[in-house]
Scaffold this motif. Structure first.
Motif, PDB file in Angstrom:
ATOM      1  N   ILE A 248       4.855  18.045   1.666  1.00  0.00           N
ATOM      2  CA  ILE A 248       3.859  17.011   1.411  1.00  0.00           C
ATOM      3  C   ILE A 248       2.468  17.598   1.225  1.00  0.00           C
ATOM      4  O   ILE A 248       1.637  16.978   0.595  1.00  0.00           O
ATOM      5  CB  ILE A 248       3.856  15.922   2.520  1.00  0.00           C
ATOM      6  CG1 ILE A 248       3.881  16.537   3.916  1.00  0.00           C
ATOM      7  CG2 ILE A 248       5.033  14.990   2.340  1.00  0.00           C
ATOM      8  CD1 ILE A 248       3.782  15.500   5.016  1.00  0.00           C
TER       9      ILE A 248
ATOM     10  N   ARG B 263       1.060   6.798   2.516  1.00  0.00           N
ATOM     11  CA  ARG B 263       1.387   5.622   1.724  1.00  0.00           C
ATOM     12  C   ARG B 263       0.934   5.788   0.287  1.00  0.00           C
ATOM     13  O   ARG B 263       1.558   5.311  -0.645  1.00  0.00           O
ATOM     14  CB  ARG B 263       0.700   4.377   2.303  1.00  0.00           C
ATOM     15  CG  ARG B 263       1.321   3.882   3.563  1.00  0.00           C
ATOM     16  CD  ARG B 263       0.594   2.692   4.090  1.00  0.00           C
ATOM     17  NE  ARG B 263      -0.830   2.979   4.282  1.00  0.00           N
ATOM     18  CZ  ARG B 263      -1.681   2.135   4.823  1.00  0.00           C
ATOM     19  NH1 ARG B 263      -1.272   0.957   5.204  1.00  0.00           N
ATOM     20  NH2 ARG B 263      -2.940   2.453   4.979  1.00  0.00           N
ATOM     21  N   SER B 264      -0.202   6.456   0.120  1.00  0.00           N
ATOM     22  CA  SER B 264      -0.813   6.440  -1.205  1.00  0.00           C
ATOM     23  C   SER B 264      -0.049   7.314  -2.186  1.00  0.00           C
ATOM     24  O   SER B 264      -0.051   7.037  -3.376  1.00  0.00           O
ATOM     25  CB  SER B 264      -2.269   6.880  -1.109  1.00  0.00           C
ATOM     26  OG  SER B 264      -2.309   8.167  -0.550  1.00  0.00           O
ATOM     27  N   SER B 265       0.596   8.335  -1.700  1.00  0.00           N
ATOM     28  CA  SER B 265       1.251   9.225  -2.648  1.00  0.00           C
ATOM     29  C   SER B 265       2.312  10.036  -1.932  1.00  0.00           C
ATOM     30  O   SER B 265       2.232  10.263  -0.725  1.00  0.00           O
ATOM     31  CB  SER B 265       0.195  10.135  -3.262  1.00  0.00           C
ATOM     32  OG  SER B 265       0.819  11.185  -3.941  1.00  0.00           O
ATOM     33  N   ALA B 266       3.301  10.473  -2.685  1.00  0.00           N
ATOM     34  CA  ALA B 266       4.357  11.278  -2.073  1.00  0.00           C
ATOM     35  C   ALA B 266       3.837  12.659  -1.697  1.00  0.00           C
ATOM     36  O   ALA B 266       4.246  13.239  -0.709  1.00  0.00           O
ATOM     37  CB  ALA B 266       5.538  11.407  -3.015  1.00  0.00           C
ATOM     38  N   LEU B 267       2.923  13.180  -2.510  1.00  0.00           N
ATOM     39  CA  LEU B 267       2.328  14.470  -2.192  1.00  0.00           C
ATOM     40  C   LEU B 267       0.926  14.218  -1.648  1.00  0.00           C
ATOM     41  O   LEU B 267       0.136  13.512  -2.261  1.00  0.00           O
ATOM     42  CB  LEU B 267       2.226  15.333  -3.452  1.00  0.00           C
ATOM     43  CG  LEU B 267       3.549  15.578  -4.171  1.00  0.00           C
ATOM     44  CD1 LEU B 267       3.330  16.442  -5.388  1.00  0.00           C
ATOM     45  CD2 LEU B 267       4.532  16.237  -3.230  1.00  0.00           C
TER      46      LEU B 267
ATOM     47  N   LYS C  73       0.826  -1.216   0.000  1.00  0.00           N
ATOM     48  CA  LYS C  73       0.000   0.000   0.000  1.00  0.00           C
ATOM     49  C   LYS C  73       0.855   1.258   0.000  1.00  0.00           C
ATOM     50  O   LYS C  73       0.434   2.302  -0.471  1.00  0.00           O
ATOM     51  CB  LYS C  73      -0.885   0.020   1.257  1.00  0.00           C
ATOM     52  CG  LYS C  73      -2.223  -0.648   1.061  1.00  0.00           C
ATOM     53  CD  LYS C  73      -3.117  -0.392   2.261  1.00  0.00           C
ATOM     54  CE  LYS C  73      -4.217   0.583   1.900  1.00  0.00           C
ATOM     55  NZ  LYS C  73      -5.168   0.781   2.997  1.00  0.00           N
ATOM     56  N   SER C  74       2.036   1.152   0.570  1.00  0.00           N
ATOM     57  CA  SER C  74       2.886   2.338   0.669  1.00  0.00           C
ATOM     58  C   SER C  74       3.746   2.480  -0.583  1.00  0.00           C
ATOM     59  O   SER C  74       4.469   1.565  -0.963  1.00  0.00           O
ATOM     60  CB  SER C  74       3.786   2.223   1.896  1.00  0.00           C
ATOM     61  OG  SER C  74       4.750   3.245   1.861  1.00  0.00           O
ATOM     62  N   TRP C  75       3.692   3.659  -1.151  1.00  0.00           N
ATOM     63  CA  TRP C  75       4.480   3.868  -2.380  1.00  0.00           C
ATOM     64  C   TRP C  75       5.961   3.764  -2.107  1.00  0.00           C
ATOM     65  O   TRP C  75       6.737   3.412  -2.977  1.00  0.00           O
ATOM     66  CB  TRP C  75       4.141   5.213  -3.009  1.00  0.00           C
ATOM     67  CG  TRP C  75       4.583   6.407  -2.192  1.00  0.00           C
ATOM     68  CD1 TRP C  75       3.850   7.069  -1.257  1.00  0.00           C
ATOM     69  CD2 TRP C  75       5.850   7.058  -2.251  1.00  0.00           C
ATOM     70  NE1 TRP C  75       4.591   8.083  -0.717  1.00  0.00           N
ATOM     71  CE2 TRP C  75       5.819   8.113  -1.307  1.00  0.00           C
ATOM     72  CE3 TRP C  75       7.004   6.880  -3.005  1.00  0.00           C
ATOM     73  CZ2 TRP C  75       6.900   8.958  -1.091  1.00  0.00           C
ATOM     74  CZ3 TRP C  75       8.085   7.729  -2.781  1.00  0.00           C
ATOM     75  CH2 TRP C  75       8.026   8.759  -1.843  1.00  0.00           C
TER      76      TRP C  75
ATOM     77  N   GLU D  17       1.742   6.433  -8.301  1.00  0.00           N
ATOM     78  CA  GLU D  17       2.659   7.418  -7.734  1.00  0.00           C
ATOM     79  C   GLU D  17       3.821   7.678  -8.693  1.00  0.00           C
ATOM     80  O   GLU D  17       4.512   6.760  -9.122  1.00  0.00           O
ATOM     81  CB  GLU D  17       3.186   6.921  -6.383  1.00  0.00           C
ATOM     82  CG  GLU D  17       4.283   7.745  -5.773  1.00  0.00           C
ATOM     83  CD  GLU D  17       3.905   9.202  -5.604  1.00  0.00           C
ATOM     84  OE1 GLU D  17       2.790   9.473  -5.145  1.00  0.00           O
ATOM     85  OE2 GLU D  17       4.718  10.081  -5.969  1.00  0.00           O
TER      86      GLU D  17
END
Lengths: 692, 466
Positions: free
Chosen positions: B233, B276-280, A292-294, A332
């Protein structure tokens, strides 16, 4: 150990809001601390404290703290270092304002560095020092201490190892604070191979317990050492103990632990057979690739080549390629960019016989989409490797499938993408020749050459010699030469400077004749430019070109211009004339030096402007030396014949930028600050000897 | 630092302290523990106003920051047989200047030294670490004890003067000599130049290696060991600043889940983001907002709905937000409305106009949980602070002042009279002193010990000990 491998690597300048590039407003002790660790900092430190040996560079920050009087809490044991060079750094770093001339002086055989080390070490009440240093809270210190402990462990006999070293590791592993337990993680693998079976079992047990430690820091340390530890274990233990640990860490609640498990996966996979891999490792790896974690997925993408090699071709085809496809279309951008970076290596690591089909059928469709990705970092990551695919796919596929992608990227709105394509042209050149591209290449280059951002222009200038080599002299003369000349009059100094260096490289590539016909006349014309900056550019060009062009062109074409400019009305031009003469002096023959250069320099030496006078004197000393050398050739031609300012007689602080290794080539050039001494000695030494 | 610069002298004479108490609605018997000698006549200065209060993870240390850029740390005394009542007393442990006033020459702006927030790091060795921040710069401080002193250095003489490095002909190993215990605070890292706007929050991640810092429009993520780089972020800055409709008011990491953080906005909403889903994290994964009640809508609705503080419960299941008139508890699993709403000083609703005029309406009250998440506390005006027991639904108003809280006596509940007849011991809304406000409070992570900052005074109250 990089505590957070992926997150703090990417994203540089992702947005305007990331302002980490700007220097701090105030002089923070912390920043000084950072500099101490690096090799290049020696000069910097020296410069800071040279003028006043007793000045405490940190004085300003601390007085308000209760510990200010001690002042040392800050730097205490920040670096426990072993190399003598580093110790010197620490000498400067100890914050005592120690005369760094000492450190920079002839430090290697003095007791000074050891004295500094001893004084630093007292900070922790040291019983025994390394064990204690392995528990301090500064990561740098701990890591160095662990490194030293690892080296020491090799010196122990097996008996001594069990008597002294293993208990030390155990003490660290069961320490109260996480700092000692993290350090212990790095020590298991060095004592395990030579320990007895009973002790081995204990070590394994302790490593196991650290893998399930309460604090994430220790679990991270354990995860990062898991692969290394697995390598020294017996295969049975790897299967029965390491694999479960790996599985646990790979499903840890902390992202930062899981992503380190991916790294361990590579080492573990190398130890296991194909069947074991399939049953023991692959389920976990599949899970990591879809985490789940990019950040974890990023790690999989980042380590993809290693994983591919470790897993072997069969698993690669069945599992890794599909996983890679997913990473290429990950939601991502950081992950896509990391995967895009690996496209070329992936191709290279595939078995030769079917790599063409695999890439054509399974990877290329995804690459095509990435070319028009929404994120510029993804595109530029792809652009930096995509050219490499052409050697793998061969001429026909390249022309049919890759060329359209190259062309699309050459027209990309983001300059970085175009630059990356241009910088890798050589791969394509080998396969299909550059002519296929040149039609699109030229507009792209011209556009970059005229980009509003000077850093972009700078980048393309740096590729010019490469392009010139690929495209050939005719194409270059026809299309690019005018660009190169235009950069010489750019309004940004860095561009003009790069342009002059570029000219030098071009001359090296195309030869002096070409230089004489195309470059030199154009450069010399600028000597009459109304703008003094352009006139100076002529001088800079001459500095750069004289060596490549050789004595004849320099004497006949360049020297007259330089000498003429000695009468320039702008002082900056005049002292640059002096500098130029100093620079091209070694290329000229005695007659020219004696008859033309020296009178002009002597005249400049009487100039009303202080700087002109200064640089003229400096040039005079160099030219005089050159003359003397020509007149009295010495057998040992490497050394100048002047009595050298022996460093033992002149224990002086080193000047920033001076190469400490070789010693001053021109002794008088050494201390450029001391103009007065310069002039005196120049008179005494040089003209008395050379005037005959 | 001179002690007189800090007008409140903590841990004064033993005789001043008494014990006693009466049951409060939270099941908490509050006892005044520490006396302060700041007399009403004495003019305290602006720099002494306490701007943040924070217990460390064990509760043994309590840090306060003030507008003068100073940090004062108090340590809880251990049980002592000769002084049976000394257990639980907090005495000054260390005082240091964390931030100095600065001037941004590029923007011609003064940078105040006021400490906006202090956050402790989980203890990693014998020393303690804390992050302190002013508007622009975050600093990591190490607070350590030293009871030994080294003598016999190679590089300096006994009186501390440096020796000429060339004269060092013999080496010696410095010897450690015992000395009086000294607590020293040293700056370990300085995290600067990452915020264009004023920093309002810092929060340490449960992975113990990163923390976030939030200003009005952006949230940055830092690594505790890397000072020259941070990662943005969240960025809510619109391309055109005229379109700006809301600002970030507070942000905090989840206590256990390393990837979850929340930030609150001036519009009264809270966004929960999953790293977790995205860096930003510009796109939130949860959005907490209570639908506005149209009947109570007024000119001030938007101002008073602005959230001034957000805190996760220790369990991580709930979060609490403080707006101007109320404190709300949200279940992380329910975004549509809060599970509890407690009115802090509803009687002020009729006074909003004058509170707007004297700018009090923009005061940023903080709130805190007790160790077991069963009670919450937040501040009000007139040196009043409020406690709410979540189980019994009881609440109490207490006053932190020298006059009302005699040493060793229990605090008496106070009541504000809301119209009608004023009973005995009640205070009328009109006589509330709006200059005496309690913005910052902290609750011990395990025990019923609270710290309340009333302008330049710090009050520490403790459960009654029988």
């Amino acid at each position: 150990m990089n505590p957070c491998p992926c997150f703090f690597r990417l994203g540089k300048g992702r947005r305007g809001s990331i302002r980490f590039l700007s220097p701090p407003v105030f002089l923070s002790s912390d920043l000084q601390l950072l500099q101490w660790g690096s090799e290049g900092s020696l000069n910097h430190r020296d410069r800071n404290s040279t003028p006043q040996p007793l000045l405490n560079p940190r004085g300003g920050l601390l007085p308000c703290c209760p510990g200010a009087g001690r002042g040392r809490g800050l730097g205490a044991g920040r670096e426990a270092v072993t190399s003598s060079r580093r110790r010197k750094n620490m000498a400067g770093a100890s914050g005592l304002g120690t005369g760094p001339g000492a450190a920079g002086g002839d430090g290697d055989d003095s007791l000074y560095p050891i004295a500094v080390l001893i004084d630093e070490l007292r900070n922790e009440d040291v019983q025994p020092p390394l064990e204690n240093l392995a528990t301090v809270e500064e990561t740098v210190v701990r890591d160095k201490a662990v490194e030293s402990l690892r080296q020491i462990s090799q010196e122990h006999t097996p008996v001594a190892l069990e008597a002294y070293f293993v208990p030390l590791v155990k003490r660290l592993a069961s320490g109260d604070w996480f700092t000692s337990r993290t350090s212990a993680c790095g020590l298991f693998s060095v004592c395990y191979p030579r320990a007895s079976n009973a002790v081995k079992a204990e070590i394994r047990q302790q490593f196991r317990s650290l893998c399930s430690d309460d604090t994430p820091m220790v679990r991270r340390a354990a995860a990062s050492k898991l692969g290394e530890f697995a390598k020294v274990l017996e295969l049975d233990s790897v299967k029965s103990e390491i694999v479960p640990l790996f599985t646990n860490l790979a499903s840890d609640e902390q992202d930062s632990v899981r992503l380190l498990a991916v790294e361990a996966c590579v080492s573990i996979a190398q130890l296991l057979s194909q069947d074991d891999l399939e049953t023991l490792v692959m389920p976990t790896l599949r899970q990591a690739a879809e985490d789940k974690s990019w950040r974890v997925r990023y790690m999989v993408a980042d380590k993809f080549s290693e994983l591919q090699k470790a897993m072997g071709p069969k698993i690669t085809l069945n599992d890794l390629i599909p996983a890679f496809q997913n990473l290429l279309k990950d939601c991502e951008a950081e992950v896509r960019a990391a995967a895009a970076h690996k496209v070329k290596e992936l191709g290279e690591n595939l078995p030769i016989e079917d790599r063409e089909t695999i890439i054509m059928n399974q990877i290329l469709p995804y690459i095509k989409e990435l070319v028009s990705d929404t994120n510029q970092h993804v595109k530029s990551a792809l652009a930096s490797v995509i050219m490499g695919l052409s050697t793998i796919l061969g001429k026909e596929n390249t022309i049919e499938h890759l060329l359209p992608l190259f062309l699309a990227q050459l027209k990309d709105e983001c300059p970085e993408v175009r630059l990356n394509i241009i910088s890798n042209l050589d791969c394509v050149n080998e396969v299909i020749g550059i002519r296929q591209l040149s039609q699109s290449l030229l507009p792209a280059i011209v556009e970059l050459a005229e980009d509003a951002k000077w850093r972009v222009r700078l980048a393309i200038i740096e590729y010019m010699p490469l392009l010139a080599g690929q495209l050939g002299v005719e194409f270059f003369d026809e299309k690019l030469n005018s660009l190169c000349m235009a950069w010489l009059v750019d309004h940004v100094y860095a561009i003009r400077e790069a342009a002059t260096n570029n000219l030098m490289k071009l001359v090296q590539k195309f030869g002096t004749e070409w230089a004489q016909n195309t470059i030199v006349p154009k450069v010399l014309v600028m000597a009459n430019d109304p703008n003094y900056l352009h006139r100076m550019t002529t001088l800079f060009c001459i500095n750069a070109l004289s060596e490549a062009c050789g004595q004849e062109i320099t004497t006949k074409q360049m020297l007259p211009i330089v000498l003429k400019m000695a009468g320039d009305q702008v002082a900056n031009v005049r002292f640059n004339v002096a500098k130029s003469l100093q620079k091209i002096g070694p290329i000229l023959d005695t007659n020219a030096l004696q008859g033309e250069v020296k009178p002009v320099l002597q005249k400049l030496g009487q100039d009303e402007d202080m700087d002109v006078k200064y640089f003229a004197q400096e040039a005079i000393s160099v030219v005089a030396q050159r003359l003397r050398k020509l007149d009295f050739p010495v057998k040992d031609s490497g050394e100048p014949s002047v009595p050298r300012a022996d460093k033992n007689h002149f224990p002086r602080p080193r000047v920033p930028g001076e190469d400490t290794g070789k010693g001053p080539v021109y002794p008088l050039h050494g201390d450029t600050r001391d103009t007065l001494a310069q002039l005196e000695i120049a008179e005494l030494v040089h003209f008395s000897q050379s005037r005959d | 630092m001179n002690t007189h610069a800090w007008p409140t002298v903590f841990g004064g004479g033993e005789s001043e302290r008494t014990r006693g108490g009466c049951p409060s609605p939270c099941g908490l018997d509050v006892t005044r523990m520490l006396g302060e000698d700041c007399t009403a006549s004495r003019q305290w200065c602006h720099a002494d106003i306490i701007s943040t209060v924070e217990f460390n993870y064990s509760g043994d240390l309590l840090a306060t920051g003030d507008k003068g850029g100073r940090v004062v740390i108090f340590q809880r005394e251990q049980e002592n047989k000769s002084r049976p009542h000394s257990r639980g007393e907090y005495n000054v442990y260390s005082t240091f200047q964390s931030h100095e006033p600065e001037f941004d020459y590029l923007k011609s702006l003064e940078i105040e030294e006021k400490i906006n927030k202090i956050r402790w790091l989980p203890q990693q060795n014998a020393a303690h670490f804390l992050l302190s921040t002013n508007d622009k710069t975050i600093k990591l401080w190490k607070i350590s004890e030293r009871d030994k002193r080294a003598e016999g250095y190679n590089l300096k003489d006994e009186d501390g003067r440096l020796r000429d490095p060339f004269r060092i002909t013999a080496l010696r190993v410095p010897i450690l000599k015992p000395m009086d215990l000294m607590v020293e605070a040293s700056p370990r890292r300085i995290f600067a130049n990452a915020h264009t706007y004023h920093i309002n929050s810092i929060s340490v991640n449960s992975d113990h290696e990163t923390y976030l810092s939030a200003d009005d429009l952006r949230i940055n993520l830092w690594h505790l060991e890397i000072t020259d780089r941070s990662f943005n972020i969240v960025d809510i800055k619109p391309a055109n600043m005229e379109e700006l409709t809301e600002v970030i008011t507070a942000a905090e990491f989840h206590p256990h889940q390393c990837n979850v953080f929340v930030y609150s906005s001036s519009k009264g909403t809270i966004r929960l983001c999953d790293m977790r889903s995205s860096a930003l994290c510009d796109r939130h994964s949860k959005f907490f907002e209570e639908p506005e009640d149209p009947s109570s809508r007024s000119f001030f609705s938007e101002i008073i709905s602005s959230i001034s503080d957000v805190k996760f419960s220790h369990s991580g299941r709930y979060m609490m937000t403080r707006d101007y008139l109320s404190v709300k508890v949200w279940d992380l699993n329910m975004e549509s409305r809060p599970v509890e709403t407690h009115q802090v000083h509803e009687y002020l609703r009729s006074k909003l106009c004058s509170l707007y005029e004297n700018d009090c309406i923009f005061d940023k009250f903080e709130c805190c949980w007790n160790g077991s998440d069963s009670a919450i506390m937040t501040g009000s005006y007139n040196n009043f602070f409020r406690m709410f027991d979540r189980d019994t639904r009881r609440d109490v108003t207490l006053e932190a002042s020298r006059e009302s809280s005699k040493p060793r006596a229990s605090l008496k509940p106070r009541k504000v009279c809301t119209g009608g007849k004023r009973k005995k011991d009640e205070i009328s809304v009109d006589s509330l002193d709006f200059n005496k406000k309690i913005l910052h409070t902290a609750w011990h992570p395990a025990d019923n010990v609270i710290a309340v900052a009333a302008t330049n005074n710090l009050y520490i109250f403790q459960d009654k000990i029988n």
